[in-house]
Design an enzyme around this catalytic site. Structure first.
Site, PDB file in Angstrom:
ATOM      1  N   ARG A   1       0.849  -1.191   0.000  1.00  0.00           N
ATOM      2  CA  ARG A   1       0.000   0.000   0.000  1.00  0.00           C
ATOM      3  C   ARG A   1       0.882   1.237   0.000  1.00  0.00           C
ATOM      4  NH1 ARG A   1      -3.582  -2.564  -1.593  1.00  0.00           N
ATOM      5  NH2 ARG A   1      -5.646  -2.932  -0.681  1.00  0.00           N
TER       6      ARG A   1
ATOM      7  N   HIS B   1      -1.486   0.842  -9.793  1.00  0.00           N
ATOM      8  CA  HIS B   1      -2.157  -0.153  -8.931  1.00  0.00           C
ATOM      9  C   HIS B   1      -2.738  -1.300  -9.774  1.00  0.00           C
ATOM     10  CE1 HIS B   1      -4.252  -0.726  -4.793  1.00  0.00           C
ATOM     11  NE2 HIS B   1      -4.072  -1.898  -5.397  1.00  0.00           N
TER      12      HIS B   1
HETATM   13  P1  NAP Z   1      -1.942 -11.678   4.469  1.00  0.00           P
HETATM   14  O1  NAP Z   1      -2.111 -13.095   4.045  1.00  0.00           O
HETATM   15  O2  NAP Z   1      -2.773 -11.171   5.591  1.00  0.00           O
HETATM   16  O3  NAP Z   1      -0.392 -11.496   4.820  1.00  0.00           O
HETATM   17  C1  NAP Z   1       0.095 -10.361   5.476  1.00  0.00           C
HETATM   18  C2  NAP Z   1       1.549 -10.602   5.840  1.00  0.00           C
HETATM   19  O4  NAP Z   1       2.081  -9.376   6.385  1.00  0.00           O
HETATM   20  C3  NAP Z   1       1.708 -11.663   6.941  1.00  0.00           C
HETATM   21  O5  NAP Z   1       2.863 -12.443   6.710  1.00  0.00           O
HETATM   22  C4  NAP Z   1       1.885 -10.822   8.202  1.00  0.00           C
HETATM   23  O6  NAP Z   1       2.639 -11.443   9.222  1.00  0.00           O
HETATM   24  C5  NAP Z   1       2.658  -9.649   7.651  1.00  0.00           C
HETATM   25  N1  NAP Z   1       2.524  -8.506   8.555  1.00  0.00           N
HETATM   26  C6  NAP Z   1       1.412  -7.846   8.931  1.00  0.00           C
HETATM   27  N2  NAP Z   1       1.696  -6.892   9.831  1.00  0.00           N
HETATM   28  C7  NAP Z   1       3.025  -6.950  10.029  1.00  0.00           C
HETATM   29  C8  NAP Z   1       3.927  -6.241  10.861  1.00  0.00           C
HETATM   30  N3  NAP Z   1       3.507  -5.266  11.687  1.00  0.00           N
HETATM   31  N4  NAP Z   1       5.235  -6.581  10.809  1.00  0.00           N
HETATM   32  C9  NAP Z   1       5.672  -7.567  10.000  1.00  0.00           C
HETATM   33  N5  NAP Z   1       4.865  -8.294   9.178  1.00  0.00           N
HETATM   34  C10 NAP Z   1       3.566  -7.981   9.205  1.00  0.00           C
HETATM   35  O7  NAP Z   1      -2.178 -10.687   3.248  1.00  0.00           O
HETATM   36  P2  NAP Z   1      -2.012 -10.977   1.678  1.00  0.00           P
HETATM   37  O8  NAP Z   1      -3.208 -11.660   1.123  1.00  0.00           O
HETATM   38  O9  NAP Z   1      -0.685 -11.633   1.474  1.00  0.00           O
HETATM   39  O10 NAP Z   1      -1.989  -9.473   1.097  1.00  0.00           O
HETATM   40  C11 NAP Z   1      -0.999  -8.561   1.504  1.00  0.00           C
HETATM   41  C12 NAP Z   1      -1.283  -7.171   0.982  1.00  0.00           C
HETATM   42  O11 NAP Z   1      -0.988  -7.078  -0.412  1.00  0.00           O
HETATM   43  C13 NAP Z   1      -2.728  -6.687   1.060  1.00  0.00           C
HETATM   44  O12 NAP Z   1      -3.083  -6.290   2.363  1.00  0.00           O
HETATM   45  C14 NAP Z   1      -2.713  -5.524   0.087  1.00  0.00           C
HETATM   46  O13 NAP Z   1      -2.334  -4.335   0.767  1.00  0.00           O
HETATM   47  C15 NAP Z   1      -1.620  -5.907  -0.909  1.00  0.00           C
HETATM   48  N6  NAP Z   1      -2.165  -6.196  -2.257  1.00  0.00           N
HETATM   49  C16 NAP Z   1      -1.840  -5.356  -3.273  1.00  0.00           C
HETATM   50  C17 NAP Z   1      -2.296  -5.630  -4.555  1.00  0.00           C
HETATM   51  C18 NAP Z   1      -1.894  -4.770  -5.718  1.00  0.00           C
HETATM   52  O14 NAP Z   1      -2.487  -4.867  -6.793  1.00  0.00           O
HETATM   53  N7  NAP Z   1      -0.887  -3.932  -5.572  1.00  0.00           N
HETATM   54  C19 NAP Z   1      -3.119  -6.751  -4.793  1.00  0.00           C
HETATM   55  C20 NAP Z   1      -3.419  -7.585  -3.728  1.00  0.00           C
HETATM   56  C21 NAP Z   1      -2.944  -7.303  -2.444  1.00  0.00           C
HETATM   57  P3  NAP Z   1       2.134 -12.779   9.958  1.00  0.00           P
HETATM   58  O15 NAP Z   1       2.271 -13.855   8.916  1.00  0.00           O
HETATM   59  O16 NAP Z   1       3.069 -12.955  11.089  1.00  0.00           O
HETATM   60  O17 NAP Z   1       0.703 -12.538  10.355  1.00  0.00           O
HETATM   61  C1  GLV Z   2      -5.549  -4.822  -4.046  1.00  0.00           C
HETATM   62  O1  GLV Z   2      -4.871  -3.867  -3.837  1.00  0.00           O
HETATM   63  C2  GLV Z   2      -5.997  -5.721  -3.032  1.00  0.00           C
HETATM   64  O2  GLV Z   2      -5.812  -5.434  -1.856  1.00  0.00           O
HETATM   65  O3  GLV Z   2      -6.579  -6.771  -3.386  1.00  0.00           O
END
Ligand code: NAP
Ligand code: GLV
Length: 309
Positions: free
Chosen positions: A224, A272
């Protein structure tokens, strides 16, 4: 009982069709034409207008049409006990891993330098280190980050990962907790952030983080925009501490035309698009979650409101 689609940016049409087919008893409404507010039981939301969800007195759950839920949780009017569900993969993981690999290869293969040379018809091969000498650090090892890390490792890059809680991933050195952040950053020639936006991660990519990264390293941000302190990143790029950045997400989207990122010679901007939600890939998960909630069963992707992701 109805389902309300709450997004100014996303097309409701494919969702209307999917709901009509899978849940024919549930009328589908599109904000602001919500019908009777007390009839709305579920909201499908992507960047809903602040305050909108709080006006629905019988709302049982918000189903966010993306992995990140920051735009929903940031609404101060959102009831604290309202269940918020996020997408878990739903087609997002593969494009995110592909973007991360593209970005790392872009820097490792000197693509930016060659684009600049081409503009002046300059034929000048540059030194290129092999992937084995390009350690990459992945911030966030969740549903997306762990596959990003594995994809980079499979392409020959030494990969380190950082998360909130300890992880074990074959072939990947892992670090956990804020106290290990500097050690993790110090060994990363490219840092790829796939973190969710929470109170703990906002502004985490700041001058302190850039100072901890090796001289001449690179940043890739697909988490983000609010993770980055823009002024600190520009200063790090201008001083040469960072050699480049590829950014897909921004504090303000669309990125304002006057923002210096657009014209900075060491910044690549994408709008994005690392992994946009594709309705056809996400519908089954959303429909299944509504069915589970209707049966009183636990849904998938339930967000821990106290953690913020
Ligand atoms: P997720 O499964 O909830 O994974 C989040 C990861 O971040 C986990 O490993 C978590 O640690 C870690 N984390 C959270 N808070 C932290 C902290 N304070 N310090 C260190 N590590 C921390 O989420 P996801 O499905 O992988 O998605 C991640 C993010 O990608 C989304 O929230 C979104 O912002 C972004 N995204 C962007 C796009 C785009 O098009 N650019 C698309 C999709 C998603 P733990 O494993 O220890 O809980
Ligand atoms: C995109 O940014 C998502 O969070 O899925």
């Amino acid at each position: 009982m109805s389902i309300l689609f709450c997004s100014d940016s996303e097309d409701p049409a494919p969702w209307r069709d999917a709901i009509a087919q899978a849940l024919p008893g549930m009328p589908f409404r599109v904000w602001p034409d919500a019908g009777a507010l007390e009839d709305v039981r579920y909201a499908l939301a992507w960047r809903p207008q602040p305050g909108a969800l709080a006006r629905l007195p019988n709302l049982r759950a918000v189903l966010v049409l993306g992995a990140g839920v920051d735009s929903v949780l940031s609404d101060p009017a959102l009831p604290l006990d309202l269940p918020v569900l996020r997408l878990v993969d739903a087609g997002l993981v593969e494009p995110m891993a592909a973007y991360a690999l593209l970005a790392v290869l872009y820097f490792q293969r000197r693509a930016g330098a060659y684009l600049r040379q081409q503009a002046h018809a300059v034929w000048q091969p540059r030194e290129q280190l092999p992937p084995a000498r390009w350690p990459v650090g992945v911030m966030g090892l969740g549903t997306i980050g762990r596959v990003v890390a594995q994809r980079l490792a499979a392409n020959g890059f030494p990969v380190r990962g950082w998360s909130r809680t300890p992880k074990h991933l074959d072939g990947i050195e892992t670090f956990a907790g804020r106290e290990r952040l500097a050690a993790f950053l110090a060994q990363s020639r490219v840092v790829v952030s796939v973190l969710p936006l929470t109170a703990q991660t906002a502004g985490i990519l700041d001058a302190t983080a850039f100072a901890a990264m090796p001289e001449g390293s690179y940043l890739v941000n697909i988490g983000r925009g609010d993770h980055v302190v823009d002024g600190d990143l520009l200063a790090a790029l201008d001083s040469g501490r960072l050699a480049g950045a590829m950014l897909d997400v921004f504090r303000e989207e669309p990125l304002p035309a006057a923002h210096p990122f657009w014209r900075h010679p060491r910044v690549v901007v994408t709008p994005h698009v690392a992994a946009p939600t594709v309705a056809a890939d996400a519908q089954a998960q959303v429909v299944e979650n509504i069915r589970r909630l209707e049966r009183g069963e636990p849904p998938t992707g339930l967000v821990d409101r106290s953690r913020g992701y």
